[in-house]
Scaffold this motif. Structure first.
Motif, mmCIF file in Angstrom:
data_model
loop_
_atom_site.group_PDB
_atom_site.id
_atom_site.type_symbol
_atom_site.label_atom_id
_atom_site.label_comp_id
_atom_site.label_asym_id
_atom_site.label_seq_id
_atom_site.Cartn_x
_atom_site.Cartn_y
_atom_site.Cartn_z
ATOM 1 N N MET A 197 0.802 -1.219 0.000
ATOM 2 C CA MET A 197 0.000 0.000 0.000
ATOM 3 C C MET A 197 0.836 1.270 0.000
ATOM 4 O O MET A 197 0.327 2.347 -0.292
ATOM 5 C CB MET A 197 -0.917 0.020 1.231
ATOM 6 N N LEU A 198 2.111 1.167 0.332
ATOM 7 C CA LEU A 198 2.923 2.350 0.570
ATOM 8 C C LEU A 198 2.963 3.319 -0.613
ATOM 9 O O LEU A 198 2.801 4.532 -0.422
ATOM 10 C CB LEU A 198 4.335 1.934 0.975
ATOM 11 N N PRO A 199 3.184 2.868 -1.857
ATOM 12 C CA PRO A 199 3.192 3.836 -2.967
ATOM 13 C C PRO A 199 1.880 4.606 -3.105
ATOM 14 O O PRO A 199 1.881 5.815 -3.336
ATOM 15 C CB PRO A 199 3.460 2.955 -4.195
ATOM 16 N N PHE A 255 8.990 15.918 -3.636
ATOM 17 C CA PHE A 255 10.105 15.029 -3.993
ATOM 18 C C PHE A 255 10.739 14.429 -2.742
ATOM 19 O O PHE A 255 11.088 13.244 -2.715
ATOM 20 C CB PHE A 255 11.149 15.798 -4.797
ATOM 21 N N ALA A 256 10.883 15.253 -1.698
ATOM 22 C CA ALA A 256 11.431 14.729 -0.446
ATOM 23 C C ALA A 256 10.511 13.662 0.142
ATOM 24 O O ALA A 256 10.976 12.640 0.668
ATOM 25 C CB ALA A 256 11.630 15.865 0.550
ATOM 26 N N LEU A 257 9.197 13.891 0.045
ATOM 27 C CA LEU A 257 8.238 12.929 0.578
ATOM 28 C C LEU A 257 8.296 11.613 -0.180
ATOM 29 O O LEU A 257 8.338 10.530 0.416
ATOM 30 C CB LEU A 257 6.838 13.521 0.515
ATOM 31 N N THR A 258 8.314 11.677 -1.505
ATOM 32 C CA THR A 258 8.357 10.443 -2.295
ATOM 33 C C THR A 258 9.709 9.731 -2.155
ATOM 34 O O THR A 258 9.764 8.502 -2.186
ATOM 35 C CB THR A 258 8.086 10.754 -3.771
ATOM 36 N N SER A 259 10.783 10.489 -2.012
ATOM 37 C CA SER A 259 12.099 9.868 -1.821
ATOM 38 C C SER A 259 12.160 9.119 -0.494
ATOM 39 O O SER A 259 12.689 8.005 -0.418
ATOM 40 C CB SER A 259 13.199 10.931 -1.877
ATOM 41 N N PHE A 260 11.606 9.738 0.547
ATOM 42 C CA PHE A 260 11.563 9.052 1.839
ATOM 43 C C PHE A 260 10.721 7.793 1.754
ATOM 44 O O PHE A 260 11.079 6.749 2.326
ATOM 45 C CB PHE A 260 11.004 9.989 2.905
ATOM 46 N N ARG A 267 13.476 -0.472 2.463
ATOM 47 C CA ARG A 267 13.891 -0.994 3.765
ATOM 48 C C ARG A 267 12.941 -2.079 4.249
ATOM 49 O O ARG A 267 13.371 -3.100 4.793
ATOM 50 C CB ARG A 267 13.954 0.146 4.783
ATOM 51 N N LEU A 268 11.642 -1.867 4.050
ATOM 52 C CA LEU A 268 10.664 -2.878 4.454
ATOM 53 C C LEU A 268 10.831 -4.161 3.651
ATOM 54 O O LEU A 268 10.702 -5.264 4.182
ATOM 55 C CB LEU A 268 9.247 -2.326 4.283
ATOM 56 N N ARG A 269 11.117 -4.019 2.376
ATOM 57 C CA ARG A 269 11.294 -5.216 1.548
ATOM 58 C C ARG A 269 12.569 -5.958 1.932
ATOM 59 O O ARG A 269 12.609 -7.190 1.908
ATOM 60 C CB ARG A 269 11.329 -4.826 0.073
ATOM 61 N N ARG A 270 13.608 -5.214 2.282
ATOM 62 C CA ARG A 270 14.847 -5.878 2.718
ATOM 63 C C ARG A 270 14.663 -6.594 4.046
ATOM 64 O O ARG A 270 15.356 -7.564 4.335
ATOM 65 C CB ARG A 270 15.978 -4.848 2.841
ATOM 66 N N SER A 271 13.713 -6.109 4.868
ATOM 67 C CA SER A 271 13.464 -6.755 6.150
ATOM 68 C C SER A 271 12.602 -8.001 6.009
ATOM 69 O O SER A 271 12.176 -8.580 7.001
ATOM 70 C CB SER A 271 12.792 -5.775 7.114
ATOM 71 N N LYS A 272 12.283 -8.366 4.732
ATOM 72 C CA LYS A 272 11.552 -9.601 4.418
ATOM 73 C C LYS A 272 10.097 -9.557 4.842
ATOM 74 O O LYS A 272 9.474 -10.586 5.054
ATOM 75 C CB LYS A 272 12.227 -10.831 5.060
#
Length: 304
Positions: A197-199, A255-260, A267-272
């Motif tokens: 849902m994040l995007p 841009f700062a909001l979308t970059s964050f 990071r969430l995907r790397r945390s599995k």
């Protein structure tokens, strides 16, 4: 090399795409040249019109910074209220009980169908007639009210769609091990759906930041865009320069909001934390390597 989604391009297709790209670049360059030449002919590029933004801090301290503060205040308040409210409404629409599901659906569909500007105007009239809110604070209250009612409804649909997008095996497996409905939602479905849902959530947050400008255009809310009109009148009809500076600030904010958000999603995907998709061989190898190293991931793949 072919892909699952499409076949690889041949030589003719590659040449055609290169020609289209070149044609677009030439057309875009011509458009830019026309815009700048028109502004130059109208005297809008004269240094006197742009000088206040580069040689003195008065324009920033008197107009831009107060307007930016009001924009951020309204946006932050709307986000802090709309996000939990939208999550509650989205989860309520998935309830097994009709007396919860139906009213939540009516609220979501009603406020999602009304333009946010109408909600702001309605809120201003409501606070003026039925509350003791001062006239100076009513525009802020009205803007936040309109943003919350509309965006909470949209976020509710995002939450509902994100949860429904998960494989049914997630819920079935959780119920098979004895989890209650609230535990299923809190411990299994929501953590996995957040990444998916994040995007969409970030896109809606960008909309919230931009829609604060409606309050300045109609409700005399002194936000960033409204400060451009006041500023251009004070410095002598440099409306193009003022709007350009305000546009750049909005672009930087979003841009700062979308970059964050992109960083957070990665990071969430790397945390599995999985979205319920089936893992490939490389993902399984990464998980096995993590387990051997003593790091045990949770929520991997389509298992619970």
């Amino acid at each position: 090399m072919s892909s699952v989604l499409y076949d690889a391009q041949g030589p003719r297709a590659k040449r055609r795409n290169i020609l289209f790209t070149l044609a677009f670049l030439v057309s875009f360059a011509a458009l830019l040249w026309w815009v700048f030449s028109t502004l130059y002919d109208k005297g809008q590029l004269e240094w006197a019109l742009w000088k206040p933004f580069f040689t003195s801090g008065e324009a920033w301290s008197t107009y831009i910074w107060p307007g930016l503060q009001n924009t951020l205040k309204a946006a932050v308040l709307a986000v802090l209220i709309a996000m939990p409210l939208g999550a509650v409404l989205g989860i309520a629409r998935l309830s097994d009980h009709a007396w919860i599901r139906v009213p939540a659906g009516v609220v979501v569909e009603f406020f999602r169908a009304i333009p946010v500007l109408v909600l702001m105007i309605f809120g201003l009239a409501l606070f003026a007639q039925y509350t003791d809110v001062s006239s100076d604070d009513r525009p802020l209250y009205a803007v936040v009210t309109g943003l919350v009612l509309y965006n909470a409804s949209v976020l509710a649909e995002i939450v509902r769609a994100g949860i429904l997008a998960l494989p049914k095996g997630q819920a079935e497996g959780a119920m098979a091990i004895g989890l209650r409905k609230n535990q299923l939602m809190r411990l299994v479905l929501l953590p996995q759906a957040v990444t998916a849902m994040l995007p969409a959530i970030v896109s809606q947050l960008v909309v919230i930041v931009k829609d604060t400008a409606l309050g300045g255009a109609v409700l005399t809310f002194p936000e960033l865009l409204a400060s451009a009109n006041t500023m251009s009148g004070y410095y002598g009809a440099n409306i193009i320069a003022s709007l350009t500076v305000v546009a750049v600030i909005f672009i930087a904010l979003n841009f700062a909001l979308t970059s964050f958000a992109s960083w957070l999603e990665a990071r969430l995907r790397r945390s599995k934390r999985s979205t319920g998709a089936v893992l490939g061989p490389d993902d399984i190898d990464d998980l096995n390597a993590a387990e051997v190293g003593g790091t045990h991931g949770t929520g991997a793949g389509g298992t619970i």
